[in-house]
Scaffold this motif. Sequence first.
Motif, PDB file in Angstrom:
ATOM      1  N   VAL A  16       0.747  -1.172   0.009  1.00  6.94           N
ATOM      2  CA  VAL A  16       0.016  -0.040   0.128  1.00  6.94           C
ATOM      3  C   VAL A  16       0.825   1.122  -0.121  1.00  6.94           C
ATOM      4  O   VAL A  16       1.796   1.473   0.623  1.00  6.94           O
ATOM      5  N   PHE A  74       1.255   5.628   0.388  1.00  7.28           N
ATOM      6  CA  PHE A  74       1.305   6.647   1.600  1.00  7.28           C
ATOM      7  C   PHE A  74      -0.117   7.351   1.274  1.00  7.28           C
ATOM      8  O   PHE A  74      -0.577   7.727   2.274  1.00  7.28           O
ATOM      9  N   LYS A 133       1.656  -4.826   3.615  1.00  5.71           N
ATOM     10  CA  LYS A 133       2.805  -4.030   3.940  1.00  5.71           C
ATOM     11  C   LYS A 133       2.572  -2.617   3.522  1.00  5.71           C
ATOM     12  O   LYS A 133       2.420  -1.947   2.348  1.00  5.71           O
ATOM     13  N   GLU A 161       6.164   3.010   4.952  1.00  6.31           N
ATOM     14  CA  GLU A 161       7.060   3.291   6.018  1.00  6.31           C
ATOM     15  C   GLU A 161       6.725   4.493   6.691  1.00  6.31           C
ATOM     16  O   GLU A 161       7.020   4.939   7.947  1.00  6.31           O
ATOM     17  N   GLY A 189      10.357  -0.016   2.770  1.00  2.00           N
ATOM     18  CA  GLY A 189       9.851  -0.865   1.448  1.00  2.00           C
ATOM     19  C   GLY A 189      11.007  -1.657   1.157  1.00  2.00           C
ATOM     20  O   GLY A 189      10.685  -2.976   0.828  1.00  2.00           O
ATOM     21  N   GLU A 222      10.613  -6.459  -0.593  1.00  2.00           N
ATOM     22  CA  GLU A 222      11.489  -7.295  -1.438  1.00  2.00           C
ATOM     23  C   GLU A 222      11.363  -8.828  -0.807  1.00  2.00           C
ATOM     24  O   GLU A 222      11.229  -9.792  -1.414  1.00  2.00           O
ATOM     25  N   THR A 231       0.036  -1.373  -4.908  1.00  2.00           N
ATOM     26  CA  THR A 231      -0.201   0.118  -5.507  1.00  2.00           C
ATOM     27  C   THR A 231       0.956   1.049  -5.146  1.00  2.00           C
ATOM     28  O   THR A 231       1.284   1.042  -3.914  1.00  2.00           O
ATOM     29  N   GLY A 232       1.537   1.751  -5.958  1.00  2.25           N
ATOM     30  CA  GLY A 232       2.681   2.671  -5.659  1.00  2.25           C
ATOM     31  C   GLY A 232       3.190   3.158  -6.936  1.00  2.25           C
ATOM     32  O   GLY A 232       2.553   3.224  -8.042  1.00  2.25           O
ATOM     33  N   SER A 233       4.605   3.791  -6.673  1.00  4.86           N
ATOM     34  CA  SER A 233       4.941   4.238  -8.027  1.00  4.86           C
ATOM     35  C   SER A 233       5.520   3.212  -8.998  1.00  4.86           C
ATOM     36  O   SER A 233       5.532   2.270  -8.775  1.00  4.86           O
ATOM     37  N   THR A 254       8.887   1.417  -8.211  1.00  2.03           N
ATOM     38  CA  THR A 254       8.893   0.102  -7.270  1.00  2.03           C
ATOM     39  C   THR A 254       7.874  -0.776  -7.861  1.00  2.03           C
ATOM     40  O   THR A 254       8.276  -1.992  -7.797  1.00  2.03           O
ATOM     41  N   MET A 283      -0.117   1.764 -10.581  1.00  2.00           N
ATOM     42  CA  MET A 283       0.963   2.793 -10.378  1.00  2.00           C
ATOM     43  C   MET A 283       0.842   4.148 -10.692  1.00  2.00           C
ATOM     44  O   MET A 283      -0.223   4.624 -10.746  1.00  2.00           O
ATOM     45  N   GLY A 284       1.971   4.767 -11.044  1.00  2.00           N
ATOM     46  CA  GLY A 284       1.830   6.211 -11.358  1.00  2.00           C
ATOM     47  C   GLY A 284       1.179   6.658 -12.621  1.00  2.00           C
ATOM     48  O   GLY A 284       0.696   5.955 -13.343  1.00  2.00           O
ATOM     49  N   CYS A 314      -2.459   9.583  -7.612  1.00  2.00           N
ATOM     50  CA  CYS A 314      -2.034   8.802  -8.515  1.00  2.00           C
ATOM     51  C   CYS A 314      -2.883   9.539  -9.604  1.00  2.00           C
ATOM     52  O   CYS A 314      -2.457   9.843 -10.832  1.00  2.00           O
ATOM     53  N   GLU A 327       5.994  13.019 -13.071  1.00  2.00           N
ATOM     54  CA  GLU A 327       4.988  13.147 -12.384  1.00  2.00           C
ATOM     55  C   GLU A 327       5.356  13.854 -11.009  1.00  2.00           C
ATOM     56  O   GLU A 327       6.141  13.516 -10.149  1.00  2.00           O
ATOM     57  N   PHE A 334     -10.789   0.474 -12.004  1.00  2.00           N
ATOM     58  CA  PHE A 334      -9.758   1.389 -11.756  1.00  2.00           C
ATOM     59  C   PHE A 334      -8.348   0.726 -12.192  1.00  2.00           C
ATOM     60  O   PHE A 334      -8.006  -0.145 -11.415  1.00  2.00           O
TER      61      PHE A 334
HETATM   62  P1  NAD Z   1       6.478   3.871  -3.392  1.00  2.00           P
HETATM   63  O1  NAD Z   1       6.476   3.100  -4.736  1.00  2.00           O
HETATM   64  O2  NAD Z   1       7.567   4.597  -3.032  1.00  2.00           O
HETATM   65  O3  NAD Z   1       5.873   2.720  -2.228  1.00  2.00           O
HETATM   66  C1  NAD Z   1       4.735   2.036  -2.410  1.00  2.00           C
HETATM   67  C2  NAD Z   1       4.762   0.950  -1.473  1.00  2.00           C
HETATM   68  O4  NAD Z   1       5.946   0.134  -2.005  1.00  2.00           O
HETATM   69  C3  NAD Z   1       5.219   1.260  -0.104  1.00  2.00           C
HETATM   70  O5  NAD Z   1       4.460   0.404   0.943  1.00  2.00           O
HETATM   71  C4  NAD Z   1       6.812   0.933  -0.036  1.00  2.00           C
HETATM   72  O6  NAD Z   1       7.169   0.849   1.521  1.00  2.00           O
HETATM   73  C5  NAD Z   1       6.777  -0.297  -0.761  1.00  2.00           C
HETATM   74  N1  NAD Z   1       7.978  -0.503  -1.293  1.00  2.00           N
HETATM   75  C6  NAD Z   1       9.087   0.376  -1.499  1.00  2.00           C
HETATM   76  N2  NAD Z   1      10.114  -0.173  -2.259  1.00  2.00           N
HETATM   77  C7  NAD Z   1       9.615  -1.751  -2.383  1.00  2.00           C
HETATM   78  C8  NAD Z   1      10.372  -2.731  -3.061  1.00  2.00           C
HETATM   79  N3  NAD Z   1      11.395  -2.637  -3.219  1.00  2.00           N
HETATM   80  N4  NAD Z   1       9.615  -3.673  -2.904  1.00  2.00           N
HETATM   81  C9  NAD Z   1       8.288  -4.026  -2.479  1.00  2.00           C
HETATM   82  N5  NAD Z   1       7.813  -2.748  -2.132  1.00  2.00           N
HETATM   83  C10 NAD Z   1       8.362  -1.639  -1.797  1.00  2.00           C
HETATM   84  O7  NAD Z   1       5.105   4.776  -3.790  1.00  2.00           O
HETATM   85  P2  NAD Z   1       4.567   6.005  -2.840  1.00  2.00           P
HETATM   86  O8  NAD Z   1       5.486   6.949  -2.866  1.00  2.00           O
HETATM   87  O9  NAD Z   1       4.098   5.597  -1.295  1.00  2.00           O
HETATM   88  O10 NAD Z   1       3.047   6.341  -3.273  1.00  2.00           O
HETATM   89  C11 NAD Z   1       3.265   7.155  -4.615  1.00  2.00           C
HETATM   90  C12 NAD Z   1       3.197   6.534  -5.838  1.00  2.00           C
HETATM   91  O11 NAD Z   1       1.987   5.642  -5.963  1.00  2.00           O
HETATM   92  C13 NAD Z   1       2.850   7.573  -6.855  1.00  2.00           C
HETATM   93  O12 NAD Z   1       3.638   7.421  -8.049  1.00  2.00           O
HETATM   94  C14 NAD Z   1       1.400   7.434  -7.224  1.00  2.00           C
HETATM   95  O13 NAD Z   1       0.865   7.885  -8.564  1.00  2.00           O
HETATM   96  C15 NAD Z   1       1.152   5.936  -6.979  1.00  2.00           C
HETATM   97  N6  NAD Z   1      -0.083   5.414  -6.852  1.00  2.00           N
HETATM   98  C16 NAD Z   1      -1.063   4.951  -7.923  1.00  2.00           C
HETATM   99  C17 NAD Z   1      -2.231   4.433  -7.708  1.00  2.00           C
HETATM  100  C18 NAD Z   1      -3.039   3.966  -8.622  1.00  2.00           C
HETATM  101  O14 NAD Z   1      -4.195   3.495  -8.145  1.00  2.00           O
HETATM  102  N7  NAD Z   1      -2.521   3.563  -9.741  1.00  2.00           N
HETATM  103  C19 NAD Z   1      -2.727   5.102  -6.435  1.00  2.00           C
HETATM  104  C20 NAD Z   1      -1.911   5.640  -5.525  1.00  2.00           C
HETATM  105  C21 NAD Z   1      -0.737   5.882  -5.519  1.00  2.00           C
END
Ligand code: NAD
Length: 479
Positions: A149, A151, A175, A178, A208, A213, A227-229, A232, A251-252, A284, A379, A446
């Motif tokens: 998840v 932040f 997870k 952080e 993360g 990992e 969900t995240g960048s 990642t 993702m982003g 996002c 972004e 979505f």
């Molecule tokens: P991030 O990628 O830094 O972190 C996301 C999650 O991944 C966190 O829980 C982090 O601890 C974990 N993580 C980090 N490194 C990892 C690794 N090597 N292996 C596994 N897990 C790891 O993203 P963020 O800064 O928390 O969130 C912002 C990003 O998320 C933006 O790019 C945004 O566009 C994207 N986002 C996308 C959506 C969507 O639905 N498409 C929704 C919300 C946010």
Amino acid sequence: MAKMIINGVPTDAANGAVMDIYNPATGEVIDQVPDATKEDVERAIAIANAAQVEWAALPGWKRAELLTKVVEIARGRIDEIGTLLCKETGKVIAEAIGEAAEFCDLLQEYIEAYKHLKGTLFENGIEKGMDGNLIMTVHMPVGVSACIVPFNYPILLYCHKISSTLLVGNTAIVKPSEYNPLALIKLTEIFKEAGVPDGVLQLVTGKGAPIGEWLTQSEGIKMINFTGSTATGTKVYNSGSKHLAHVSLEMGGNDAFIVFEDADIDQAVEEVVLGRITTSGQICIGSKRILVQNSIREEFAKKLTDRFSRVKQGDPIDPSSEIGCLITEEAAKKVQKQIDETVAQGAKIAIGGTHKGAFYAPTVLVDVTKDMDIAKDMEVFGPVAPIIGFEDEKEAVEIANQTNYGLGGAVFSKDYKRAIRVANRMITGSVNINASTLCRSHEMPFGGCKNSGIGREGISSSFEEVTQKKVILLRNILA
Ligand code: NAD
């Protein structure tokens, strides 16, 4: 001190290591969480695998009943959990409490939808040689899911992931980010109180990398629900591919918000404001590239600048604040660097363009051209609206599609034929017409195209993502 939840028990890291959790608005340490070890993660995975067999064997109505109890308990804790989210994230209090309330509504909606999940029964006698056989499909759980998840919307995204995952008989290890795991710890504790068996839903805290990992590289994880960048997500995808884990990657994005000259300009301005100040623009699906037809560009920029000048930024816990701060001061510095680079490429700051600690001022950039990085793949995760001019429909679509991202998009026009034509040409997972990209229903599938993701999250699609179809054939049963 807050703890991880392993096997239903609040747990410290095996080596006792901890991490501080900050309030980004004040810089204060508000709590500590364990910094999990590899041993902790492996233990959680083993427990989740053992628990999954029994959880999947329960009748679906029983799982639904237990999760309904979670909703009932959570409804009584909305203010407490929302306030915690506000403090650890920097989003304004009304939004944070709204997100906590949304957990209850969304989980309830998933439960209702689950009760209508259907397998298929193939009509008999259509295929030669199959006469007399009865063929059906059922949804089979994938197994243990790592739910990772970000932040920015931790409660909402946790809820989308675990609701579908648990209802169909998978178990999950969450997870959280952080930076803000506290509200999710509180929610996960509720599952125990509601009687959900130990090991069905666990949560590990820490950085993360390496914790994410250790999770995603493990053969004990059968699905990675991330969900995240994009950076990642790509790593996670590579890790999962080694053991052929199912993946859902959200993702982003760098969504285009296209305003044609016949649009309701005031409404479009309000939608940009909403989309850029909500969660301080850390969204996002935020409208990150504001494409405005050249004939109305100046008027639009003036109105948006004026509107941004009236947005009240302040302590997120103060109910009068309309915008809070970013997740960390480092995040604000990153936005600053992106703005400085864009200005160096020729853009001008109409308002904002500065930060104080984690607070980034609502910013409008003008004279942004389509060849700048911000108009393509940069972004910006903050309250920043770069206004990019376009001449006609063809150019608008070209600029909208000139990015590696493909999450969402928005089109503003009173000419619905044109709006739908443009929407059809945008390579994105969704396009909103006369609404900002922020407008998302729980039901809709979505997700993104290109570097924005794989899979679709939402009540209408998540059950398919977290299950695999199994065929059952009964030979000559109808003969
Ligand atoms: P991030 O990628 O830094 O972190 C996301 C999650 O991944 C966190 O829980 C982090 O601890 C974990 N993580 C980090 N490194 C990892 C690794 N090597 N292996 C596994 N897990 C790891 O993203 P963020 O800064 O928390 O969130 C912002 C990003 O998320 C933006 O790019 C945004 O566009 C994207 N986002 C996308 C959506 C969507 O639905 N498409 C929704 C919300 C946010």
